[in-house]
Design an enzyme around this catalytic site. Structure first.
Site, PDB file in Angstrom:
ATOM      1  CB  SER A   1       3.186   0.861   2.548  1.00 57.59           C
ATOM      2  OG  SER A   1       3.597   2.050   3.190  1.00 57.59           O
ATOM      3  CE  LYS A   2       4.840  -5.426   6.228  1.00 53.98           C
ATOM      4  NZ  LYS A   2       5.601  -6.583   6.561  1.00 53.98           N
ATOM      5  NE  ARG A   3       9.736   1.983   6.178  1.00 52.33           N
ATOM      6  CZ  ARG A   3      10.286   1.634   7.322  1.00 52.33           C
ATOM      7  NH1 ARG A   3       9.978   2.267   8.423  1.00 52.33           N
ATOM      8  NH2 ARG A   3      11.146   0.643   7.390  1.00 52.33           N
TER       9      ARG A   3
END
Ligand code: GLU
Length: 532
Positions: free
Chosen positions: A275-277
């Site tokens: 994910s982006k995180r």
């Protein structure tokens, strides 16, 4: 007639492009180029609620950095990409600019019985949803409910006409068949069948903003833009039955593109989607370029982290594809040659940040010292070093010739992963040490060794002619061996004087680079600072 291969990358400008998105673009590009086809960049910006300023420019800059150039689409200035013929039969490429195109297609589907007008307000639908939820059920707008709702299938024609005329929150919905086995083929997953009875009547067009939803715009544009293959992320697989049925409803089956749905990129531990995180949490970039959100939040990028675009492209290509043999290093052109859809893996591809660094190291090793010197100069300048032409070196003035920088880089490039590592590895080749690592000094700077080291240094200082590594090394070795001195101890002592620490390049490499004058100065300074 064989159609010309035309694929498209169709991002929505809802934020920066994740590396998975770049991989989708890359695979499309490789597929097109291998077949001498076109790679189209279409901006799917019909969802105004999710629009993020700067995202479109970011996407285009990221693709440009990777060397993925669209044959048609939007360019970095927001203009239509210039084409050799100067003609743009498929423009515009931003869906918001194609707004007037879609309504007629939505109306056509209603006329032909494949879609209908739905007048239920958002509040009415929310109330229905809540009511069903209270009963432990989920509301789904499809064959099981549409006969009881307010739409052109249930209302009298006159009432319908009035609502269409007088209200503005109606939509056009697809009339999903109650019980149809939709048979589909995916180039990666093979044959897939789904019963349409489980699917909902998706909204295709909204009167409120007079815009299509993703599904309608996507199918209409792929058709009008003569797309032959749709290669996209697997999150779109559940939409495939609807897309098949839309092609059928329009009567466009003969030119329907082939589909390939790419598996997800997975976290390094293989547990779940990357994910982006994750990048910020785990210390690696997930975006090609650094991104600053409209709220000012900064996410790191491969470019800013020091990756070469060639390495980034190479590592992305290998995430979920392999050439069928042991090869791992491919330029973009080599990828165009080697790529093949049937060697894309069906399962998710686990991202390995260490392997990503390995790719960069390999590209750094292969880069010419001239190029690397150019890459290194801005970092040197940031550190207050001036770089001029020639091969001069002025340690006192902090000024060095480009040829000197090239020589330094040639010596250290095998040891670095990123250009930014050069400074840490070799700052002492630009700045004379004035401090000495305490524990190294305690270990090596001992009177019995320093005495020998000073004698050797005096011999070196007096060595005739221009210092060359081979003859220098041979002379020093001979000098130490003939005296039966402890080689390691003497050399470490000397290295401490030259580097400020006991690690670093070989004495001959350092001495031949910095030259006689600086060599003598460093030994003297160490003697004055650390004592004899
Ligand atoms: N706009 C969609 C996205 O952002 C494109 C999906 C497709 O390629 O059909 O992923």
């Amino acid at each position: 007639m064989e159609r010309k291969t035309r694929v498209r990358f169709a991002p929505s400008p809802t934020g920066p492009l994740h590396m998975g998105g770049v991989r989708t673009a890359l695979y499309n590009y490789l597929f097109a180029k291998q077949r001498g086809g076109d790679f189209v960049l279409r901006i799917e910006d019909t969802d105004s609620h999710r629009f993020v300023p700067g995202a479109e420019a970011y996407i285009i800059q990221a693709l440009t950095w990777c060397g993925i150039r669209p044959d048609e689409g939007v360019d970095e200035n927001g203009q239509v990409v210039s084409v050799p013929s100067g003609r743009h039969p498929h423009a515009p490429y931003r869906q918001s600019e194609r707004k007037p195109i879609y309504r007629q297609y939505a109306e056509q589907l209603v006329r032909d019985g494949y879609a209908y007008y739905a007048f239920d307000s958002a509040e009415e639908l929310a109330a229905l949803r809540a009511e069903m939820e209270a009963k432990g059920q989920t509301f789904i707008y499809n064959h099981s409910t549409r006969e009881k709702l307010r739409n052109s299938l249930t209302l009298p024609a006159g009432e319908c006409a009035r609502l269409l005329e007088e209200t503005t929150d109606w939509t056009v919905r697809f009339k999903m068949p109650a019980d149809r086995i939709v048979k589909m083929d995916d180039m990666i997953r093979g044959h897939v069948e789904v019963n349409s009875g489980t699917l909902d009547d998706k909204v295709l067009w909204k009167r409120a903003d007079e815009l299509p939803t993703y599904h309608l715009a996507n199918i209409v544009d792929d058709h009008l833009m003569e797309i032959t293959e749709v290669i996209r992320g697997e999150e779109w697989l559940p939409s495939l039955p609807l897309h098949y049925l839309l092609y059928e409803a329009f009567g466009w089956q003969d030119t329907m593109p082939r589909f390939a749905h790419l598996s997800l990129l997975l976290k390094p531990d293989g547990k779940g989607k990357l994910s982006k995180r994750d990048g910020d949490k785990m210390g690696f970039p997930v975006f090609p370029l650094q991104w600053t959100s409209p709220e000012g939040e900064v996410s790191r990028g491969y470019r800013e982290d020091g990756y070469f675009p060639e390495a980034f492209v190479n590592l992305l290509a290998m995430l979920g594809w392999n050439p069928g043999d042991e090869r791992e290093l491919f330029t973009l052109d080599e990828l165009v040659e080697a790529f093949s859809i049937d060697r894309i893996v069906k399962s998710g591809a686990r991202f390995n940040p260490e392997k990503a660094k390995w790719y960069n190291k390999e590209y750094l090793r292969r880069r010419s010292p001239e190029q690397l010197a150019d890459d290194f100069i801005p970092i040197l300048e940031e550190k207050g070093i001036r770089v001029t032409e020639g091969d001069g070196k002025d340690f006192a003035g902090g000024c060095f010739g480009k040829e000197y920088v090239r020589k330094v880089v040639a010596l250290i490039q095998e040891r670095a992963t990123f250009v930014k590592d050069f400074w840490d590895i070799a700052s002492y080749l630009f700045v004379s040490p004035t401090e000495y690592v305490e524990k190294d000094a305690a270990k090596f700077w001992k009177a019995e060794n320093t005495a020998l080291a000073f004698e050797l240094a005096a011999h070196i200082g007096a060595m005739e002619g221009i210092w060359e590594k081979e003859s220098f090394e041979a002379d020093v070795e001979n000098y130490i061996k003939s005296r039966e001195w402890p080689m390691g101890k003497v050399m470490n002592c000397l290295r401490l004087a030259l580097v400020g620490a006991s690690s670093g390049l070989g004495i001959a490499d350092i001495a031949c680079l910095i030259g006689r004058e600086e060599f003598i100065r460093r030994v003297d300074r160490a003697r004055n600072t650390l004592g004899a």
